[in-house]
Design an enzyme around this catalytic site. Structure first.
Site, PDB file in Angstrom:
ATOM      1  N   GLY A  13      51.758  12.512 -27.167  1.00  0.00           N
ATOM      2  CA  GLY A  13      51.432  11.287 -26.421  1.00  0.00           C
ATOM      3  C   GLY A  13      52.374  11.106 -25.234  1.00  0.00           C
ATOM      4  O   GLY A  13      53.204  11.973 -24.950  1.00  0.00           O
ATOM      5  N   GLY A  14      52.245   9.977 -24.567  1.00  0.00           N
ATOM      6  CA  GLY A  14      53.027   9.738 -23.349  1.00  0.00           C
ATOM      7  C   GLY A  14      54.527   9.759 -23.602  1.00  0.00           C
ATOM      8  O   GLY A  14      55.276  10.504 -22.953  1.00  0.00           O
ATOM      9  N   GLY A 150      47.644 -11.559 -29.358  1.00  0.00           N
ATOM     10  CA  GLY A 150      46.657 -10.512 -29.634  1.00  0.00           C
ATOM     11  C   GLY A 150      47.210  -9.351 -30.441  1.00  0.00           C
ATOM     12  O   GLY A 150      46.535  -8.342 -30.620  1.00  0.00           O
ATOM     13  N   GLN A 151      48.456  -9.491 -30.890  1.00  0.00           N
ATOM     14  CA  GLN A 151      49.076  -8.350 -31.582  1.00  0.00           C
ATOM     15  C   GLN A 151      49.759  -8.770 -32.886  1.00  0.00           C
ATOM     16  O   GLN A 151      50.881  -8.333 -33.163  1.00  0.00           O
ATOM     17  CB  GLN A 151      50.091  -7.662 -30.666  1.00  0.00           C
ATOM     18  CG  GLN A 151      49.452  -6.944 -29.482  1.00  0.00           C
ATOM     19  CD  GLN A 151      50.375  -5.933 -28.834  1.00  0.00           C
ATOM     20  OE1 GLN A 151      51.574  -6.172 -28.718  1.00  0.00           O
ATOM     21  NE2 GLN A 151      49.835  -4.802 -28.410  1.00  0.00           N
ATOM     22  N   TYR A 154      50.121  -5.385 -34.675  1.00  0.00           N
ATOM     23  CA  TYR A 154      51.115  -4.488 -34.058  1.00  0.00           C
ATOM     24  C   TYR A 154      52.527  -5.070 -34.186  1.00  0.00           C
ATOM     25  O   TYR A 154      53.478  -4.352 -34.511  1.00  0.00           O
ATOM     26  CB  TYR A 154      50.729  -4.303 -32.593  1.00  0.00           C
ATOM     27  CG  TYR A 154      51.491  -3.267 -31.819  1.00  0.00           C
ATOM     28  CD1 TYR A 154      51.237  -1.903 -31.979  1.00  0.00           C
ATOM     29  CD2 TYR A 154      52.458  -3.649 -30.878  1.00  0.00           C
ATOM     30  CE1 TYR A 154      51.927  -0.948 -31.224  1.00  0.00           C
ATOM     31  CE2 TYR A 154      53.144  -2.709 -30.125  1.00  0.00           C
ATOM     32  CZ  TYR A 154      52.876  -1.357 -30.293  1.00  0.00           C
ATOM     33  OH  TYR A 154      53.559  -0.423 -29.539  1.00  0.00           O
ATOM     34  N   PRO A 184      60.927   0.115 -27.276  1.00  0.00           N
ATOM     35  CA  PRO A 184      60.603   0.114 -25.846  1.00  0.00           C
ATOM     36  C   PRO A 184      59.930  -1.190 -25.424  1.00  0.00           C
ATOM     37  O   PRO A 184      59.240  -1.839 -26.221  1.00  0.00           O
ATOM     38  CB  PRO A 184      59.593   1.272 -25.708  1.00  0.00           C
ATOM     39  CG  PRO A 184      59.686   2.053 -26.984  1.00  0.00           C
ATOM     40  CD  PRO A 184      60.116   1.076 -28.031  1.00  0.00           C
TER      41      PRO A 184
HETATM   42  P1  NDP Z   1      50.172   7.306 -26.678  1.00  0.00           P
HETATM   43  O1  NDP Z   1      48.869   6.697 -27.020  1.00  0.00           O
HETATM   44  O2  NDP Z   1      50.332   8.074 -25.430  1.00  0.00           O
HETATM   45  O3  NDP Z   1      50.692   8.226 -27.882  1.00  0.00           O
HETATM   46  C1  NDP Z   1      50.506   7.872 -29.220  1.00  0.00           C
HETATM   47  C2  NDP Z   1      50.586   9.118 -30.039  1.00  0.00           C
HETATM   48  O4  NDP Z   1      50.366   8.811 -31.422  1.00  0.00           O
HETATM   49  C3  NDP Z   1      49.494  10.120 -29.657  1.00  0.00           C
HETATM   50  O5  NDP Z   1      50.013  11.422 -29.684  1.00  0.00           O
HETATM   51  C4  NDP Z   1      48.487   9.924 -30.758  1.00  0.00           C
HETATM   52  O6  NDP Z   1      47.646  11.010 -30.979  1.00  0.00           O
HETATM   53  C5  NDP Z   1      49.393   9.696 -31.938  1.00  0.00           C
HETATM   54  N1  NDP Z   1      48.654   9.159 -33.069  1.00  0.00           N
HETATM   55  C6  NDP Z   1      47.845   8.073 -33.087  1.00  0.00           C
HETATM   56  N2  NDP Z   1      47.317   7.920 -34.308  1.00  0.00           N
HETATM   57  C7  NDP Z   1      47.789   8.929 -35.073  1.00  0.00           C
HETATM   58  C8  NDP Z   1      47.600   9.333 -36.408  1.00  0.00           C
HETATM   59  N3  NDP Z   1      46.814   8.651 -37.237  1.00  0.00           N
HETATM   60  N4  NDP Z   1      48.239  10.434 -36.860  1.00  0.00           N
HETATM   61  C9  NDP Z   1      49.044  11.141 -36.036  1.00  0.00           C
HETATM   62  N5  NDP Z   1      49.267  10.813 -34.749  1.00  0.00           N
HETATM   63  C10 NDP Z   1      48.644   9.716 -34.277  1.00  0.00           C
HETATM   64  O7  NDP Z   1      51.200   6.090 -26.738  1.00  0.00           O
HETATM   65  P2  NDP Z   1      52.712   5.977 -26.288  1.00  0.00           P
HETATM   66  O8  NDP Z   1      53.275   7.300 -25.991  1.00  0.00           O
HETATM   67  O9  NDP Z   1      52.763   4.921 -25.282  1.00  0.00           O
HETATM   68  O10 NDP Z   1      53.355   5.396 -27.631  1.00  0.00           O
HETATM   69  C11 NDP Z   1      54.239   6.120 -28.466  1.00  0.00           C
HETATM   70  C12 NDP Z   1      54.907   5.149 -29.412  1.00  0.00           C
HETATM   71  O11 NDP Z   1      55.657   4.197 -28.652  1.00  0.00           O
HETATM   72  C13 NDP Z   1      53.927   4.360 -30.264  1.00  0.00           C
HETATM   73  O12 NDP Z   1      54.466   4.178 -31.556  1.00  0.00           O
HETATM   74  C14 NDP Z   1      53.855   3.036 -29.543  1.00  0.00           C
HETATM   75  O13 NDP Z   1      53.491   1.996 -30.406  1.00  0.00           O
HETATM   76  C15 NDP Z   1      55.275   2.899 -29.042  1.00  0.00           C
HETATM   77  N6  NDP Z   1      55.430   1.995 -27.915  1.00  0.00           N
HETATM   78  C16 NDP Z   1      54.805   2.224 -26.721  1.00  0.00           C
HETATM   79  C17 NDP Z   1      55.003   1.347 -25.669  1.00  0.00           C
HETATM   80  C18 NDP Z   1      54.379   1.537 -24.334  1.00  0.00           C
HETATM   81  O14 NDP Z   1      54.531   0.646 -23.501  1.00  0.00           O
HETATM   82  N7  NDP Z   1      53.696   2.639 -24.058  1.00  0.00           N
HETATM   83  C19 NDP Z   1      55.845   0.160 -25.805  1.00  0.00           C
HETATM   84  C20 NDP Z   1      56.455   0.023 -27.097  1.00  0.00           C
HETATM   85  C21 NDP Z   1      56.240   0.915 -28.093  1.00  0.00           C
HETATM   86  P3  NDP Z   1      46.189  10.976 -30.220  1.00  0.00           P
HETATM   87  O15 NDP Z   1      46.503  11.416 -28.848  1.00  0.00           O
HETATM   88  O16 NDP Z   1      45.372  11.913 -30.982  1.00  0.00           O
HETATM   89  O17 NDP Z   1      45.665   9.589 -30.315  1.00  0.00           O
END
Ligand code: NDP
Length: 248
Positions: A13-14, A150-151, A154, A184
């Site tokens: 992910g990101g 809304g969360q 979460y 974050p």
């Molecule tokens: P992304 O959506 O880019 O990444 C989320 C990742 O989690 C993806 O790789 C996704 O896989 C994976 N994922 C989702 N569901 C499952 C599952 N059931 N089993 C295994 N992997 C799973 O989000 P971010 O990178 O932004 O977020 C990363 C973390 O940071 C998260 O926990 C998020 O809650 C937290 N966060 C993010 C913030 C933001 O502003 N972006 C702020 C605060 C916290 P897939 O691509 O297949 O969905």
């Protein structure tokens, strides 16, 4: 640091991608989980990482499912050896006001963001205790500290994640294991791209830094926390939010 093995859930992910890069650059061997290799085009992701100089392996695993996590742990350890560093990064949002939220969206968010920390960490904690070394970092959120419209799902999951961290920190402290939370603020990834433009503008207006955070700004803190030398940082929550929310 002896070429330690790090597992990052949601590493494609990101934020996860930058965590994989920073750990790989610091000399860790890195493996990420991905939910569905075909749908996520994980080999393309891996090839792009390789082109940038980062060698990261992947394993399929839905972190919402305990048995899938057990199978994943076996597969990773058979191929790479013991996991010494674990980053619980996988997460999802399913936003709705509580009065409109259905049970599926409640359960999905609690399961993927909170139960997953148990499902995955449980697979590796025995080995970490036996070997007398472990580093666990869970990615929570500013919205777990403050609550957010809304969360309810979460915010509850992310607040719960730090409860998990604090208890685990106490359990591991004499075994060379640390557990910490990174919270974050708003970071520019697909997750925040999904927020409607007008809402995102409203949020940004409240961030004293005047911008979203970057995933690499999270990753560098994770790399710091998992270092061998960081053993006395244990049970902490590190906010990274551009001064959106300050507390002591
Ligand atoms: P992304 O959506 O880019 O990444 C989320 C990742 O989690 C993806 O790789 C996704 O896989 C994976 N994922 C989702 N569901 C499952 C599952 N059931 N089993 C295994 N992997 C799973 O989000 P971010 O990178 O932004 O977020 C990363 C973390 O940071 C998260 O926990 C998020 O809650 C937290 N966060 C993010 C913030 C933001 O502003 N972006 C702020 C605060 C916290 P897939 O691509 O297949 O969905």
């Amino acid at each position: 640091m002896a070429n330690r093995l790090a597992l990052v859930t949601g590493g494609n992910g990101g934020i996860g991608t930058e965590i994989c890069k920073s750990l790989s650059a610091a000399g860790y061997r890195v493996v990420t989980t991905c939910v569905d290799a075909e749908r996520e085009r994980i080999e393309d992701w891996q090839a792009a990482m390789r082109q940038d100089g980062y060698e990261v392996d992947w394993v399929e695993c839905n972190v919402a499912n305990f048995d899938a996590c057990a199978a994943m742990a076996k597969e990773v350890e058979a191929k790479h050896g013991p996991v010494e560093v674990l980053i619980n990064c996988a997460g999802i949002t399913r936003d709705a006001f509580l009065h409109k939220m259905d049970v599926d969206n409640w359960n999905a968010v609690i399961t993927v963001n909170l139960n997953s920390a148990f499902n995955v960490t449980r697979q590796f904690i025995d080995g970490m205790r036996e070997r007398g070394f472990g580093r666990i970092v869970s990615i929570a959120s500013v919205n777990g500290q403050t609550g957010q419209f809304g969360q309810t799902n979460y915010s509850a999951a992310k607040a719960g994640l730090h409860g998990f961290t604090m208890a685990l920190a106490k359990e591991g402290a004499r075994k060379g294991i640390t557990a910490n939370t990174v919270a974050p603020g708003y970071i520019a990834t697909e997750m925040t791209e999904a927020i409607p433009e007008d809402v995102r503008k409203g949020i940004l207006a409240k961030v004293p830094a005047g911008r979203m955070g970057r995933p690499d700004e999270i990753a560098r803190v994770v790399a710091f926390l998992v270092a061998d030398e960081s053993e006395y940082i244990n049970g902490a929550l590190i906010p990274i939010n551009g001064a959106l929310f300050c507390s002591f």
